[in-house]
Design a protein around this motif. Structure first.
Motif, PDB file in Angstrom:
ATOM      1  N   SER A  94     -11.307 -42.570 -60.284  1.00 57.46           N
ATOM      2  CA  SER A  94     -10.398 -43.420 -59.905  1.00 57.46           C
ATOM      3  C   SER A  94      -9.005 -42.580 -59.310  1.00 57.46           C
ATOM      4  N   PRO A  95      -7.881 -42.619 -58.846  1.00 57.97           N
ATOM      5  CA  PRO A  95      -6.732 -42.076 -58.293  1.00 57.97           C
ATOM      6  C   PRO A  95      -5.731 -42.440 -60.052  1.00 57.97           C
ATOM      7  N   ILE A  96      -4.768 -41.157 -61.089  1.00 57.53           N
ATOM      8  CA  ILE A  96      -4.216 -41.664 -62.072  1.00 57.53           C
ATOM      9  C   ILE A  96      -2.747 -41.068 -61.758  1.00 57.53           C
ATOM     10  N   GLY A  97      -1.664 -41.699 -61.008  1.00 59.65           N
ATOM     11  CA  GLY A  97      -0.419 -41.266 -61.275  1.00 59.65           C
ATOM     12  C   GLY A  97      -0.733 -40.288 -62.356  1.00 59.65           C
ATOM     13  N   PHE A  98      -0.043 -39.731 -61.741  1.00 56.30           N
ATOM     14  CA  PHE A  98       1.151 -38.623 -63.562  1.00 56.30           C
ATOM     15  C   PHE A  98       0.495 -39.204 -64.212  1.00 56.30           C
ATOM     16  N   PHE A 144      -9.162 -37.243 -51.051  1.00 55.64           N
ATOM     17  CA  PHE A 144      -7.489 -37.665 -51.540  1.00 55.64           C
ATOM     18  C   PHE A 144      -6.608 -38.708 -51.256  1.00 55.64           C
ATOM     19  N   GLN A 145      -5.903 -39.486 -52.321  1.00 56.61           N
ATOM     20  CA  GLN A 145      -5.589 -40.969 -52.550  1.00 56.61           C
ATOM     21  C   GLN A 145      -3.899 -40.421 -51.440  1.00 56.61           C
ATOM     22  N   LEU A 146      -4.397 -41.277 -50.819  1.00 56.37           N
ATOM     23  CA  LEU A 146      -2.511 -41.402 -49.952  1.00 56.37           C
ATOM     24  C   LEU A 146      -1.246 -42.428 -50.484  1.00 56.37           C
ATOM     25  N   TYR A 147      -0.743 -42.478 -50.926  1.00 55.99           N
ATOM     26  CA  TYR A 147       0.433 -43.279 -50.489  1.00 55.99           C
ATOM     27  C   TYR A 147       1.267 -43.086 -49.452  1.00 55.99           C
ATOM     28  N   PRO A 148       2.103 -44.339 -49.767  1.00 54.44           N
ATOM     29  CA  PRO A 148       3.053 -44.422 -47.923  1.00 54.44           C
ATOM     30  C   PRO A 148       4.159 -43.285 -48.455  1.00 54.44           C
ATOM     31  N   ALA A 174      -6.767 -44.013 -48.439  1.00 49.33           N
ATOM     32  CA  ALA A 174      -4.991 -44.973 -48.579  1.00 49.33           C
ATOM     33  C   ALA A 174      -5.003 -46.050 -49.316  1.00 49.33           C
ATOM     34  N   THR A 175      -3.964 -46.336 -50.157  1.00 45.25           N
ATOM     35  CA  THR A 175      -3.645 -47.668 -50.694  1.00 45.25           C
ATOM     36  C   THR A 175      -2.771 -48.314 -50.082  1.00 45.25           C
ATOM     37  N   LEU A 176      -3.830 -49.574 -50.306  1.00 49.84           N
ATOM     38  CA  LEU A 176      -3.038 -50.829 -49.515  1.00 49.84           C
ATOM     39  C   LEU A 176      -1.713 -51.423 -50.728  1.00 49.84           C
ATOM     40  N   VAL A 269      -9.506 -47.600 -47.437  1.00 50.34           N
ATOM     41  CA  VAL A 269      -8.578 -48.040 -47.277  1.00 50.34           C
ATOM     42  C   VAL A 269      -8.270 -48.626 -49.261  1.00 50.34           C
ATOM     43  N   LYS A 270      -7.426 -48.915 -49.783  1.00 49.87           N
ATOM     44  CA  LYS A 270      -8.213 -48.811 -51.636  1.00 49.87           C
ATOM     45  C   LYS A 270      -7.039 -50.210 -51.983  1.00 49.87           C
ATOM     46  N   GLY A 271      -7.743 -51.377 -52.280  1.00 51.60           N
ATOM     47  CA  GLY A 271      -6.707 -52.519 -52.643  1.00 51.60           C
ATOM     48  C   GLY A 271      -6.625 -53.269 -52.048  1.00 51.60           C
ATOM     49  N   ASN A 293      -7.853 -54.093 -57.282  1.00 52.67           N
ATOM     50  CA  ASN A 293      -6.494 -54.534 -57.533  1.00 52.67           C
ATOM     51  C   ASN A 293      -5.811 -53.860 -58.679  1.00 52.67           C
ATOM     52  N   HIS A 294      -5.817 -52.262 -58.264  1.00 54.96           N
ATOM     53  CA  HIS A 294      -5.258 -51.632 -58.716  1.00 54.96           C
ATOM     54  C   HIS A 294      -5.270 -51.193 -60.382  1.00 54.96           C
ATOM     55  N   GLY A 295      -6.744 -52.304 -60.354  1.00 57.70           N
ATOM     56  CA  GLY A 295      -7.186 -52.519 -62.490  1.00 57.70           C
ATOM     57  C   GLY A 295      -5.421 -53.511 -62.908  1.00 57.70           C
ATOM     58  N   GLY A 296      -5.457 -54.140 -62.886  1.00 56.66           N
ATOM     59  CA  GLY A 296      -4.408 -55.579 -62.751  1.00 56.66           C
ATOM     60  C   GLY A 296      -3.028 -55.223 -63.185  1.00 56.66           C
ATOM     61  N   PHE A 324     -15.759 -49.895 -55.365  1.00 51.71           N
ATOM     62  CA  PHE A 324     -15.330 -51.076 -55.912  1.00 51.71           C
ATOM     63  C   PHE A 324     -14.524 -50.375 -57.203  1.00 51.71           C
ATOM     64  N   ASP A 325     -13.376 -50.262 -57.855  1.00 47.31           N
ATOM     65  CA  ASP A 325     -12.619 -50.142 -59.023  1.00 47.31           C
ATOM     66  C   ASP A 325     -12.052 -51.775 -59.655  1.00 47.31           C
ATOM     67  N   SER A 326     -11.374 -51.605 -61.075  1.00 52.01           N
ATOM     68  CA  SER A 326     -11.021 -52.394 -61.891  1.00 52.01           C
ATOM     69  C   SER A 326     -12.419 -53.290 -62.230  1.00 52.01           C
ATOM     70  N   GLY A 327     -12.254 -52.749 -63.475  1.00 54.76           N
ATOM     71  CA  GLY A 327     -12.435 -52.356 -65.217  1.00 54.76           C
ATOM     72  C   GLY A 327     -13.792 -51.795 -65.483  1.00 54.76           C
ATOM     73  N   VAL A 328     -14.087 -51.668 -64.775  1.00 49.87           N
ATOM     74  CA  VAL A 328     -16.002 -50.754 -65.060  1.00 49.87           C
ATOM     75  C   VAL A 328     -15.283 -49.524 -65.716  1.00 49.87           C
ATOM     76  N   ALA A 347     -13.833 -44.985 -61.265  1.00 54.00           N
ATOM     77  CA  ALA A 347     -12.887 -45.531 -62.951  1.00 54.00           C
ATOM     78  C   ALA A 347     -12.157 -45.519 -63.075  1.00 54.00           C
ATOM     79  N   GLY A 348     -10.701 -45.971 -63.410  1.00 53.78           N
ATOM     80  CA  GLY A 348      -9.794 -45.173 -64.132  1.00 53.78           C
ATOM     81  C   GLY A 348      -9.366 -44.966 -65.535  1.00 53.78           C
ATOM     82  N   ARG A 349      -9.420 -45.374 -65.931  1.00 54.87           N
ATOM     83  CA  ARG A 349      -8.704 -45.706 -67.415  1.00 54.87           C
ATOM     84  C   ARG A 349      -9.885 -45.067 -67.998  1.00 54.87           C
ATOM     85  N   ALA A 350     -10.919 -45.595 -67.897  1.00 56.46           N
ATOM     86  CA  ALA A 350     -11.902 -45.584 -68.650  1.00 56.46           C
ATOM     87  C   ALA A 350     -12.432 -43.309 -68.941  1.00 56.46           C
TER      88      ALA A 350
END
Ligand SMILES: Cc1cc2nc3c(=O)[nH]c(=O)nc-3n(C[C@H](O)[C@H](O)[C@H](O)COP(=O)(O)O)c2cc1C
Length: 409
Positions: A94-98, A144-148, A174-176, A269-271, A293-296, A324-328, A347-350
């Motif tokens: 998953s995309p992880i900003g910064f 590629f994940q796009l933010y507004p 595109a992240t909503l 779209v993501k979210g 849900n953006h990993g809570g 699907f993501d958030s908690g995997v 998965a993001g945090r993992a």
């Protein structure tokens, strides 16, 4: 093979990691002292009192899958097809900003691990390397994940999407789900500010993390690399100020439709958390959704993503791909999500915990761990493929129904 052919030292390290850190919980303990506190808490934290963050995990854990035996599982196929390409397993990054703040050089590590293991990498608008670089490192698997950007006109969003298309990103995401900036108490308490500044408090935390400092010395201070061109100056302060001013706000559906018109490949779209939003996305010509849900990190009262997944899948049927993501955090979670209707997981945090805990090989470690655990989960359940996993007998106590969503038929 991961680790690079002939690099025995690296392979040995990976084998050692597998023995010593078999679960993501083991990585959490190690990451906690290896990176500065503000970085660890930025990664692990959620919105508000973190009920939503914790609910993602507890709801996933509540999902049960019943094994069937007496089946020859010597040839289990973990692969999955997404948007016309076959990937090694239903897991992606998953995309992880910064990301470079948590582990300097993270974007490059994610890209290379994804390419080596043939799993998708949704690199973020706010990653610390440019999309052009990422496609060089991961030519076959970069999404590629796009933010507004510039929410009034969305001119920069269109330009950024065009850059990603020219660079060769395979899928646009595109992240909503960030219409407003969330309140994240851990970041407030740690004095984490944007633009990121070394204050006495953050400096003290950094001084206690020598491995991280060493990585900063090697890789340099993290920057919002994609933003340098837009900000008109490549320095950290100008790009951070640009992010602060121009990134944010939601994507109205009209903008999603505009971007869809210009993007020639698959777009999702993501979210998405409500079946009606999934239906809306498909009606605009999108190819699927990421139930997330953006990993809570955005809203503590949101349901767990696993609990809204089955109704979303049921509603859109075979008309689109459901990610699907958030908690995997494990191969068993991957099986749970597929059994509840997902085509694939992210998965993001993992993955970031892998880097924070183990250093540069941490993303490779996690990619291998996910694929291997998933292979075991399939075999244990008498499932020969990801397609069979989607039809596994499952009990899901928290699943939302059409009634909960107030859908009247
Ligand atoms: C530190 C951090 C930064 C994130 N940055 C972004 C981002 O820039 N864009 C985005 O769409 N999602 C972002 N997310 C959300 C993730 O892409 C993903 O939805 C979430 O991490 C999934 O939950 P998990 O961490 O439990 O796997 C971020 C998540 C974390 C933890």
């Amino acid at each position: 093979m991961a680790g690079g052919a002939g690099d025995d030292a690296k392979l040995e390290t990976l084998a050692e990691f597998r023995r010593r850190y078999p679960m993501v919980g083991d990585l959490e303990k190690r990451a906690k002292w290896r990176i500065p506190r503000f970085a660890y808490e930025f990664l692990q934290g959620g919105a508000g009192d973190e009920t939503g963050l914790n609910r993602n995990r507890s709801a996933l854990k509540a999902v049960e899958v019943v094994p069937r035996y007496g089946i020859d599982v010597s040839k289990v196929d973990t692969s999955v097809e997404l948007f016309g390409r076959r990937y090694a397993a239903p897991i992606g990054i998953s995309p992880i900003g910064f990301d470079g703040m948590m582990w300097p050089g993270a974007t490059e590590r994610f890209a290379k691990a994804a390419q080596a293991h043939n799993i998708p990498y949704m690199v973020g608008t706010l990653a610390c390397s440019t999309i052009e670089k990422v496609v060089e490192w991961a030519p076959d698997v970069t999404w590629f994940q796009l933010y507004p950007m510039a929410p009034n006109t969305h001119q920069y969003s269109l330009e950024m999407a065009e850059r990603a298309r020219v660079a060769g990103a395979k899928v646009l995401v595109a992240t909503l789900d960030v219409p407003v900036r969330a309140k994240r108490p851990r970041d407030l308490r740690n004095g984490l500010t944007m633009p990121f500044r070394l204050t006495p408090k953050t400096m003290m935390a950094a001084a206690m993390a020598p491995f991280w400092l060493d990585a900063i010395r090697r890789m340099g201070m993290p920057t919002f690399a994609n933003m340098a061109g837009f900000a008109g100056a490549p320095d950290r302060v100008t790009t951070s100020a640009f992010v602060q001013k121009h990134i944010g706000g939601g994507f109205p559906w009209e903008q999603i439709a505009r971007i869809r018109d210009k993007w020639t490949g698959p777009m999702i779209v993501k979210g998405v958390m409500h079946p009606a939003d999934a239906v809306k996305a498909l009606s605009l010509g999108l190819n699927g959704v990421v139930v997330s849900n953006h990993g809570g990190r955005q809203f503590d009262a949101a349901p767990a993503t696993i609990d809204v997944l089955p109704e979303i899948t049921r509603t859109i049927g075979t008309r689109g791909t459901v990610l699907f993501d958030s908690g995997v955090v494990s191969g068993v979670d991957m099986l749970r999500a597929l059994a509840c209707g997902a085509n694939s997981c992210f998965a993001g945090r993992a993955f970031m915990l892998g880097l924070a805990a183990l250093g540069d090989h941490g993303a490779t470690h996690m990619a291998q761990a996910f694929i291997e655990e998933y292979r075991i989960a399939l075999g244990q359940n008498g499932l020969l493929s990801s397609d069979e996993a989607r039809h596994a007998p499952v009990r899901h106590p928290g699943a939302w129904t059409a009634d909960n969503f107030q859908i009247r038929t």
